[in-house]
Enzyme design. Sequence first.
Site, PDB file in Angstrom:
ATOM      1  N   ASP A   1      44.017 -32.389 -25.393  1.00  0.00           N
ATOM      2  CA  ASP A   1      43.409 -32.223 -26.716  1.00  0.00           C
ATOM      3  C   ASP A   1      44.025 -31.033 -27.445  1.00  0.00           C
ATOM      4  O   ASP A   1      44.242 -31.065 -28.659  1.00  0.00           O
ATOM      5  CB  ASP A   1      41.889 -32.032 -26.571  1.00  0.00           C
TER       6      ASP A   1
ATOM      7  N   HIS B   1      35.717 -34.049 -23.397  1.00  0.00           N
ATOM      8  CA  HIS B   1      36.930 -34.835 -23.605  1.00  0.00           C
ATOM      9  C   HIS B   1      36.604 -36.298 -23.882  1.00  0.00           C
ATOM     10  O   HIS B   1      36.869 -37.174 -23.074  1.00  0.00           O
ATOM     11  CB  HIS B   1      37.874 -34.719 -22.387  1.00  0.00           C
TER      12      HIS B   1
HETATM   13  P1  NAD Z   1      47.059 -46.051 -13.862  1.00  0.00           P
HETATM   14  O1  NAD Z   1      46.273 -47.288 -13.624  1.00  0.00           O
HETATM   15  O2  NAD Z   1      48.444 -46.202 -14.371  1.00  0.00           O
HETATM   16  O3  NAD Z   1      47.140 -45.180 -12.545  1.00  0.00           O
HETATM   17  C1  NAD Z   1      46.023 -44.908 -11.783  1.00  0.00           C
HETATM   18  C2  NAD Z   1      46.440 -44.818 -10.334  1.00  0.00           C
HETATM   19  O4  NAD Z   1      45.279 -44.497  -9.567  1.00  0.00           O
HETATM   20  C3  NAD Z   1      47.005 -46.124  -9.766  1.00  0.00           C
HETATM   21  O5  NAD Z   1      48.276 -45.895  -9.199  1.00  0.00           O
HETATM   22  C4  NAD Z   1      45.994 -46.535  -8.721  1.00  0.00           C
HETATM   23  O6  NAD Z   1      46.553 -47.198  -7.617  1.00  0.00           O
HETATM   24  C5  NAD Z   1      45.404 -45.189  -8.333  1.00  0.00           C
HETATM   25  N1  NAD Z   1      44.113 -45.261  -7.668  1.00  0.00           N
HETATM   26  C6  NAD Z   1      43.057 -46.069  -7.929  1.00  0.00           C
HETATM   27  N2  NAD Z   1      42.070 -45.828  -7.050  1.00  0.00           N
HETATM   28  C7  NAD Z   1      42.493 -44.837  -6.239  1.00  0.00           C
HETATM   29  C8  NAD Z   1      41.923 -44.160  -5.145  1.00  0.00           C
HETATM   30  N3  NAD Z   1      40.707 -44.458  -4.691  1.00  0.00           N
HETATM   31  N4  NAD Z   1      42.653 -43.202  -4.553  1.00  0.00           N
HETATM   32  C9  NAD Z   1      43.887 -42.882  -4.990  1.00  0.00           C
HETATM   33  N5  NAD Z   1      44.481 -43.510  -6.025  1.00  0.00           N
HETATM   34  C10 NAD Z   1      43.788 -44.474  -6.636  1.00  0.00           C
HETATM   35  O7  NAD Z   1      46.197 -45.116 -14.859  1.00  0.00           O
HETATM   36  P2  NAD Z   1      46.691 -43.824 -15.647  1.00  0.00           P
HETATM   37  O8  NAD Z   1      47.216 -44.230 -16.963  1.00  0.00           O
HETATM   38  O9  NAD Z   1      47.521 -43.007 -14.745  1.00  0.00           O
HETATM   39  O10 NAD Z   1      45.276 -43.104 -15.916  1.00  0.00           O
HETATM   40  C11 NAD Z   1      44.523 -42.595 -14.853  1.00  0.00           C
HETATM   41  C12 NAD Z   1      43.221 -41.997 -15.358  1.00  0.00           C
HETATM   42  O11 NAD Z   1      43.479 -40.835 -16.176  1.00  0.00           O
HETATM   43  C13 NAD Z   1      42.399 -42.922 -16.237  1.00  0.00           C
HETATM   44  O12 NAD Z   1      41.036 -42.819 -15.877  1.00  0.00           O
HETATM   45  C14 NAD Z   1      42.617 -42.385 -17.638  1.00  0.00           C
HETATM   46  O13 NAD Z   1      41.557 -42.692 -18.506  1.00  0.00           O
HETATM   47  C15 NAD Z   1      42.694 -40.910 -17.362  1.00  0.00           C
HETATM   48  N6  NAD Z   1      43.319 -40.099 -18.411  1.00  0.00           N
HETATM   49  C16 NAD Z   1      42.798 -38.876 -18.666  1.00  0.00           C
HETATM   50  C17 NAD Z   1      43.357 -38.061 -19.616  1.00  0.00           C
HETATM   51  C18 NAD Z   1      42.778 -36.702 -19.890  1.00  0.00           C
HETATM   52  O14 NAD Z   1      43.119 -36.105 -20.918  1.00  0.00           O
HETATM   53  N7  NAD Z   1      41.958 -36.136 -19.031  1.00  0.00           N
HETATM   54  C19 NAD Z   1      44.478 -38.497 -20.343  1.00  0.00           C
HETATM   55  C20 NAD Z   1      44.999 -39.744 -20.057  1.00  0.00           C
HETATM   56  C21 NAD Z   1      44.409 -40.553 -19.091  1.00  0.00           C
HETATM   57  C1  LMR Z   2      43.452 -39.462 -23.775  1.00  0.00           C
HETATM   58  O1  LMR Z   2      42.845 -38.620 -24.430  1.00  0.00           O
HETATM   59  O2  LMR Z   2      44.559 -39.899 -24.132  1.00  0.00           O
HETATM   60  C2  LMR Z   2      42.880 -39.952 -22.479  1.00  0.00           C
HETATM   61  O3  LMR Z   2      41.587 -39.498 -22.293  1.00  0.00           O
HETATM   62  C3  LMR Z   2      43.018 -41.419 -22.284  1.00  0.00           C
HETATM   63  C4  LMR Z   2      42.154 -42.241 -23.205  1.00  0.00           C
HETATM   64  O4  LMR Z   2      41.451 -43.113 -22.704  1.00  0.00           O
HETATM   65  O5  LMR Z   2      42.204 -42.048 -24.400  1.00  0.00           O
END
Ligand code: NAD
Ligand code: LMR
Length: 334
Positions: free
Chosen positions: A169, A196
Amino acid sequence: MFAASRIQTRAFSASARQLTKVSVLGAAGGIGQPLSLLLKLNPRVSELALYDIRGAPGVGADLSHINTKSTVKGYEPTASGLADALKGSEIVLIPAGVPRKPGMTRDDLFNTNASIVRDLAKACAESCPEANILVISNPVNSTVPIVSEIFKKAGVYNPKRLFGVTTLDVVRASRFVSEIKGTDPKDENITVVGGHSGVTIVPLFSQSKHSELSKNEQLIHRVQFGGDEVVKAKDGAGSATLSMAMAGARMAESLLRAAQGEKGVIEPTFVDSPLYKDQGIDFFASKVELGPNGVEKIYPVGPIDEVEQKLLDACLVDLKKNIQKGKDFVAANP
Ligand code: NAD
Ligand code: LMR
């Protein structure tokens, strides 16, 4: 003899400081892979442990050919693989879980991600109770309380070591302002507080060099809903991964700099915070000074204008519900 042992101690602590194990849970995912790459390039990391329910050994083998000093290992998706990945970790980053598709809110991810984060938190409480835990998995406003409840149950909760990663953010706010002002984003330091997701994300432009931007509704909306912009553009293929990897790596780097003795390292992050506890809100993102013990100092929100006060009021309403949802989940599904 005394002097010799002092020299020895100093030598030990110097080398101990350089031995920094960082683990990534969800390392083969959209965020996990580029995040692991950036950590492999970070000279402060000496050992990188990668865990996922699928694909971590492959990602580990690939990264292990990069000619930086750290060692990398991808662990098998078993309980002992997870425990081995975590043991001795100073920082654990958790991007495990499902991302949004268009039309979804972050809260819609709760049903799937809550149990993933709960189970990984249990493993952390068991294998690396003193590590800094950096939660990326959404909905962060609820997954961070889930981790804290699990650590409390295990009797190992240290509020100074738990962080919801809200760095993206801050990264977005600085970039979006620079686009409007034609400046270098590195010179645009925008504080973002709250949580967030949507209206819980509260940018404080009145505290920046461009205080008039606090009246710019379009900009405020863009910071609050920047995640949606990426989800829409990816059109079903997930949410922000590359910018998130950069933001997660920056947060980890800040913690490592602080752990290795640098003073004045400040990052806005979602932590167990005294700021709104009297309103029943146990977690809040504000500027946090980091230190060798994790959270060193939590800064108050500071002076804000009327528009921002309204944003903050709306934030607190949603935040309280999101936090409670995480706590209730652990109570009902220990
Ligand atoms: P993705 O699906 O590409 O990757 C997630 C990974 O987690 C996969 O490789 C999957 O196999 C693994 N996984 C699932 N269950 C698991 C477990 N029990 N143990 C270990 N690994 C496991 O998703 P992504 O795009 O990498 O996003 C991941 C998360 O991050 C989502 O929840 C997304 O909303 C979040 N996110 C947060 C922010 C933030 O600002 N905090 C920003 C972007 C995304
Ligand atoms: C973001 O801010 O990009 C992440 O929290 C992923 C989402 O779901 O928007």
